[in-house]
Design a protein around this motif. Structure first.
Motif, PDB file in Angstrom:
ATOM      1  N   ILE A  86     -35.970 -19.624  11.086  1.00  6.90           N
ATOM      2  CA  ILE A  86     -35.856 -20.405  12.304  1.00  6.90           C
ATOM      3  C   ILE A  86     -36.680 -19.352  13.419  1.00  6.90           C
ATOM      4  O   ILE A  86     -36.524 -18.337  13.637  1.00  6.90           O
ATOM      5  N   ASP A  87     -37.518 -20.481  14.050  1.00  8.73           N
ATOM      6  CA  ASP A  87     -38.429 -19.765  14.798  1.00  8.73           C
ATOM      7  C   ASP A  87     -38.657 -20.854  16.186  1.00  8.73           C
ATOM      8  O   ASP A  87     -38.786 -21.834  16.142  1.00  8.73           O
ATOM      9  N   GLY A  88     -38.659 -19.942  17.316  1.00 10.55           N
ATOM     10  CA  GLY A  88     -38.790 -20.824  18.435  1.00 10.55           C
ATOM     11  C   GLY A  88     -37.470 -21.827  19.130  1.00 10.55           C
ATOM     12  O   GLY A  88     -38.123 -22.870  19.491  1.00 10.55           O
ATOM     13  N   ILE A  89     -36.542 -21.587  18.878  1.00 14.96           N
ATOM     14  CA  ILE A  89     -35.397 -22.381  19.334  1.00 14.96           C
ATOM     15  C   ILE A  89     -34.505 -21.986  20.403  1.00 14.96           C
ATOM     16  O   ILE A  89     -34.414 -20.674  20.418  1.00 14.96           O
ATOM     17  N   ASN A  90     -34.258 -22.665  21.257  1.00 14.74           N
ATOM     18  CA  ASN A  90     -33.118 -22.277  22.328  1.00 14.74           C
ATOM     19  C   ASN A  90     -31.846 -23.095  22.086  1.00 14.74           C
ATOM     20  O   ASN A  90     -31.860 -24.115  21.730  1.00 14.74           O
ATOM     21  N   SER A  91     -30.943 -22.520  22.343  1.00 16.53           N
ATOM     22  CA  SER A  91     -29.354 -23.171  22.309  1.00 16.53           C
ATOM     23  C   SER A  91     -28.388 -22.375  23.152  1.00 16.53           C
ATOM     24  O   SER A  91     -28.382 -21.501  23.668  1.00 16.53           O
ATOM     25  N   GLU A  92     -27.600 -23.164  23.600  1.00 18.10           N
ATOM     26  CA  GLU A  92     -26.486 -22.940  24.484  1.00 18.10           C
ATOM     27  C   GLU A  92     -25.176 -23.493  24.072  1.00 18.10           C
ATOM     28  O   GLU A  92     -25.035 -24.670  23.885  1.00 18.10           O
ATOM     29  N   GLY A  93     -24.073 -22.716  24.183  1.00 18.83           N
ATOM     30  CA  GLY A  93     -22.738 -23.200  24.055  1.00 18.83           C
ATOM     31  C   GLY A  93     -22.112 -23.727  25.352  1.00 18.83           C
ATOM     32  O   GLY A  93     -22.768 -23.912  26.273  1.00 18.83           O
ATOM     33  N   PHE A  94     -20.619 -23.571  25.349  1.00 23.33           N
ATOM     34  CA  PHE A  94     -20.073 -24.136  26.514  1.00 23.33           C
ATOM     35  C   PHE A  94     -18.851 -23.523  26.738  1.00 23.33           C
ATOM     36  O   PHE A  94     -17.874 -23.948  27.205  1.00 23.33           O
ATOM     37  N   GLY A  95     -18.741 -22.217  26.631  1.00 20.39           N
ATOM     38  CA  GLY A  95     -17.540 -21.351  26.417  1.00 20.39           C
ATOM     39  C   GLY A  95     -17.508 -20.160  27.676  1.00 20.39           C
ATOM     40  O   GLY A  95     -18.861 -19.769  28.316  1.00 20.39           O
ATOM     41  N   SER A  96     -16.528 -19.537  27.889  1.00 17.97           N
ATOM     42  CA  SER A  96     -16.389 -18.269  28.484  1.00 17.97           C
ATOM     43  C   SER A  96     -16.712 -17.079  27.490  1.00 17.97           C
ATOM     44  O   SER A  96     -16.909 -17.322  26.301  1.00 17.97           O
ATOM     45  N   LEU A  97     -16.366 -15.927  28.116  1.00 18.32           N
ATOM     46  CA  LEU A  97     -16.515 -14.754  27.329  1.00 18.32           C
ATOM     47  C   LEU A  97     -15.099 -14.392  26.572  1.00 18.32           C
ATOM     48  O   LEU A  97     -14.548 -13.318  26.455  1.00 18.32           O
ATOM     49  N   VAL A  98     -14.869 -15.582  25.835  1.00 14.27           N
ATOM     50  CA  VAL A  98     -13.737 -15.359  24.710  1.00 14.27           C
ATOM     51  C   VAL A  98     -14.324 -15.806  23.319  1.00 14.27           C
ATOM     52  O   VAL A  98     -15.407 -16.400  23.275  1.00 14.27           O
ATOM     53  N   ASP A  99     -13.354 -15.510  22.363  1.00 17.67           N
ATOM     54  CA  ASP A  99     -13.892 -16.003  20.918  1.00 17.67           C
ATOM     55  C   ASP A  99     -12.949 -17.047  20.635  1.00 17.67           C
ATOM     56  O   ASP A  99     -12.095 -16.998  20.175  1.00 17.67           O
ATOM     57  N   ASN A 100     -13.932 -18.497  20.998  1.00 19.44           N
ATOM     58  CA  ASN A 100     -13.347 -19.791  20.439  1.00 19.44           C
ATOM     59  C   ASN A 100     -13.913 -20.185  19.311  1.00 19.44           C
ATOM     60  O   ASN A 100     -13.726 -21.321  18.925  1.00 19.44           O
ATOM     61  N   GLY A 101     -14.547 -19.315  18.307  1.00 16.16           N
ATOM     62  CA  GLY A 101     -15.273 -19.696  17.051  1.00 16.16           C
ATOM     63  C   GLY A 101     -16.618 -20.341  17.266  1.00 16.16           C
ATOM     64  O   GLY A 101     -17.223 -20.906  16.276  1.00 16.16           O
ATOM     65  N   GLN A 102     -17.292 -20.418  18.464  1.00 14.98           N
ATOM     66  CA  GLN A 102     -18.585 -20.963  18.740  1.00 14.98           C
ATOM     67  C   GLN A 102     -19.390 -19.938  18.092  1.00 14.98           C
ATOM     68  O   GLN A 102     -19.288 -18.702  18.171  1.00 14.98           O
ATOM     69  N   GLY A 103     -20.681 -20.344  17.738  1.00 12.63           N
ATOM     70  CA  GLY A 103     -21.704 -19.403  17.366  1.00 12.63           C
ATOM     71  C   GLY A 103     -23.068 -20.144  17.198  1.00 12.63           C
ATOM     72  O   GLY A 103     -23.014 -21.424  16.903  1.00 12.63           O
ATOM     73  N   PHE A 104     -24.263 -19.554  17.157  1.00 15.40           N
ATOM     74  CA  PHE A 104     -25.577 -20.037  16.644  1.00 15.40           C
ATOM     75  C   PHE A 104     -25.759 -20.115  15.301  1.00 15.40           C
ATOM     76  O   PHE A 104     -26.301 -21.002  14.716  1.00 15.40           O
ATOM     77  N   LEU A 105     -25.370 -18.900  14.628  1.00 11.41           N
ATOM     78  CA  LEU A 105     -25.979 -18.762  13.187  1.00 11.41           C
ATOM     79  C   LEU A 105     -25.095 -17.928  12.464  1.00 11.41           C
ATOM     80  O   LEU A 105     -24.744 -16.878  13.006  1.00 11.41           O
ATOM     81  N   ARG A 106     -24.663 -18.346  11.333  1.00 10.90           N
ATOM     82  CA  ARG A 106     -23.854 -17.278  10.305  1.00 10.90           C
ATOM     83  C   ARG A 106     -24.596 -17.276   9.072  1.00 10.90           C
ATOM     84  O   ARG A 106     -24.936 -18.296   8.453  1.00 10.90           O
ATOM     85  N   VAL A 107     -25.222 -16.001   8.540  1.00 11.54           N
ATOM     86  CA  VAL A 107     -25.883 -15.778   7.485  1.00 11.54           C
ATOM     87  C   VAL A 107     -24.828 -15.040   6.452  1.00 11.54           C
ATOM     88  O   VAL A 107     -24.499 -14.147   6.616  1.00 11.54           O
ATOM     89  N   ILE A 108     -25.003 -15.449   5.301  1.00 11.53           N
ATOM     90  CA  ILE A 108     -24.131 -15.068   4.288  1.00 11.53           C
ATOM     91  C   ILE A 108     -24.934 -14.796   2.931  1.00 11.53           C
ATOM     92  O   ILE A 108     -25.522 -15.541   2.268  1.00 11.53           O
ATOM     93  N   SER A 109     -25.623 -13.538   2.722  1.00  5.63           N
ATOM     94  CA  SER A 109     -25.841 -13.135   1.456  1.00  5.63           C
ATOM     95  C   SER A 109     -27.384 -13.949   1.007  1.00  5.63           C
ATOM     96  O   SER A 109     -27.451 -14.545   0.080  1.00  5.63           O
ATOM     97  N   CYS A 110     -28.238 -13.795   2.119  1.00  2.00           N
ATOM     98  CA  CYS A 110     -29.334 -14.460   1.873  1.00  2.00           C
ATOM     99  C   CYS A 110     -30.549 -13.579   1.727  1.00  2.00           C
ATOM    100  O   CYS A 110     -30.517 -12.306   2.177  1.00  2.00           O
ATOM    101  N   GLU A 111     -31.793 -14.207   1.035  1.00  4.79           N
ATOM    102  CA  GLU A 111     -32.769 -13.150   0.833  1.00  4.79           C
ATOM    103  C   GLU A 111     -34.150 -13.851   1.429  1.00  4.79           C
ATOM    104  O   GLU A 111     -34.287 -15.033   1.696  1.00  4.79           O
ATOM    105  N   ARG A 112     -34.912 -13.001   1.926  1.00  2.38           N
ATOM    106  CA  ARG A 112     -36.367 -13.383   2.592  1.00  2.38           C
ATOM    107  C   ARG A 112     -36.068 -14.360   3.666  1.00  2.38           C
ATOM    108  O   ARG A 112     -36.818 -15.385   3.522  1.00  2.38           O
ATOM    109  N   PHE A 113     -35.217 -13.989   4.469  1.00  5.77           N
ATOM    110  CA  PHE A 113     -35.183 -14.816   5.730  1.00  5.77           C
ATOM    111  C   PHE A 113     -35.850 -14.154   6.763  1.00  5.77           C
ATOM    112  O   PHE A 113     -35.585 -13.104   7.098  1.00  5.77           O
TER     113      PHE A 113
END
Length: 325
Positions: A86-113
């Motif tokens: 992933i190269d050169g993307i911008n992204s914005e959530g819509f929350g405050s400084l709490v953990d509501n489960g938002q996120g941009f990327l979750r990486v699990i057991s990947c190779e050569r990324f």
């Protein structure tokens, strides 16, 4: 262009319309055709998680290339897939400084990324989560990423090992970087103006990574370590608050941890070392660093419950640090 699959002209995705099915189809088509998925300089929306396939390059066309979530989701997930970027993307959530489960990327057991050149803002959750990989020595890199106003910037956990973050900057967040996995490397990173710059916790095979040439300034806790059994090598890194004392001063807190060693760098912080339960507690060290005494209480490290901190060859403004031992 022959080597590109355009999100609009080839994928039929409309800007500023919730289009998770169409974006996913474009990602899969680009990967299957060995083409780069080109994201034009528009804002695209998704209310469902997007799953990254192997052999995909997602490439933004410029600073306005954006894919934003419109629900409490982790926008991208890469689960046991290889050779993607992933190269050169911008992204914005819509929350405050709490953990509501938002996120941009979750990486699990990947190779050569590779994940690079991102701008991420306002996620009520974890911006980038790295997990898995120890048993198969999965590896990837994160480079030139800017995040602010997150619950947590980057999280290396659940044996999320052998990955490197370089030039990742997190600002005005609760926790900038959290690491409970081993063999993690941070270099040229920054985590500033937040509650905690770096949090180290005692997960499976924790610690024994490196933090070097980085800045963690103007936080309540420059570094906060708990139950770390396998140490951490930290060198040439700054933990500086401001001209404050007492509860307002930046703190380095080590609890029930051992072999956390700071070499070189600069400190304008109070040291708090608590042996805790004592089941892990052992020697830690600060050696060859510079101490800005006006940005702390200028007091000896606070050692409680058998906490240990070796202090050697440190300097302050007018000579050797008064609390070398």
């Amino acid at each position: 262009m022959a080597n590109y699959y355009d999100l609009i002209t080839d994928g039929g995705v409309q800007p500023e319309v919730d289009s998770p099915t169409e974006i996913q189809a474009a990602m899969d088509a680009a990967a299957s055709q060995r083409k780069t998925l080109a994201v034009p300089q528009y804002r695209f929306y998704s209310s469902a998680q997007l799953n990254i396939p192997s052999n995909l390059l997602i490439q933004g066309a410029g600073p306005q290339s954006a894919i934003w979530p419109v629900a409490n989701i982790v926008l991208f997930k890469a689960d046991t897939v290889d050779n993607w970027t992933i190269d050169g993307i911008n992204s914005e959530g819509f929350g405050s400084l709490v953990d509501n489960g938002q996120g941009f990327l979750r990486v699990i057991s990947c190779e050569r990324f590779r994940v690079k050149n991102l701008s991420l803002h306002h996620f009520a959750g974890t911006g980038i989560s790295q997990e898995g990989g120890y048993l198969n020595e999965k590896k990837g890199t994160y480079h030139s990423i800017r995040m602010d106003e997150m619950f947590r910037g980057m999280y290396f956990h659940s044996i999320g090992e052998y990955c490197a973050a370089n030039m990742v900057w997190v600002d005005r967040s609760v926790t900038c970087f959290e690491i409970d996995s081993g063999n993690v490397q941070l270099s040229l990173c920054q985590g500033n103006n937040s509650t905690t710059g770096v949090k180290l916790t005692g997960g499976t095979n924790n610690g024994h990574g490196t933090i070097n040439a980085s800045l963690f300034n103007h936080n309540e806790y420059g570094l906060d370590a708990t139950d770390v059994s396998l140490g951490m090598a930290i060198d040439g890194t700054c933990f500086i608050g401001g001209p404050a004392t007492g509860s307002n001063a930046t703190k380095i807190r080590l609890t029930n941890s051992r072999n956390i060693n700071f070499t070189g760098g600069m400190f304008g912080a109070n040291f708090i070392v608590n042996g805790g339960s004592g089941t892990i507690n052992g020697q830690n060290g600060v050696n060859g660093a510079g101490m800005i005494t006006g940005y702390s209480d200028s007091a000896a490290p606070a050692l409680t419950n058998g906490g240990l901190l070796s202090c050697k060859f440190n300097t302050q403004e007018n000579g050797m640090w008064a609390h070398n031992n």
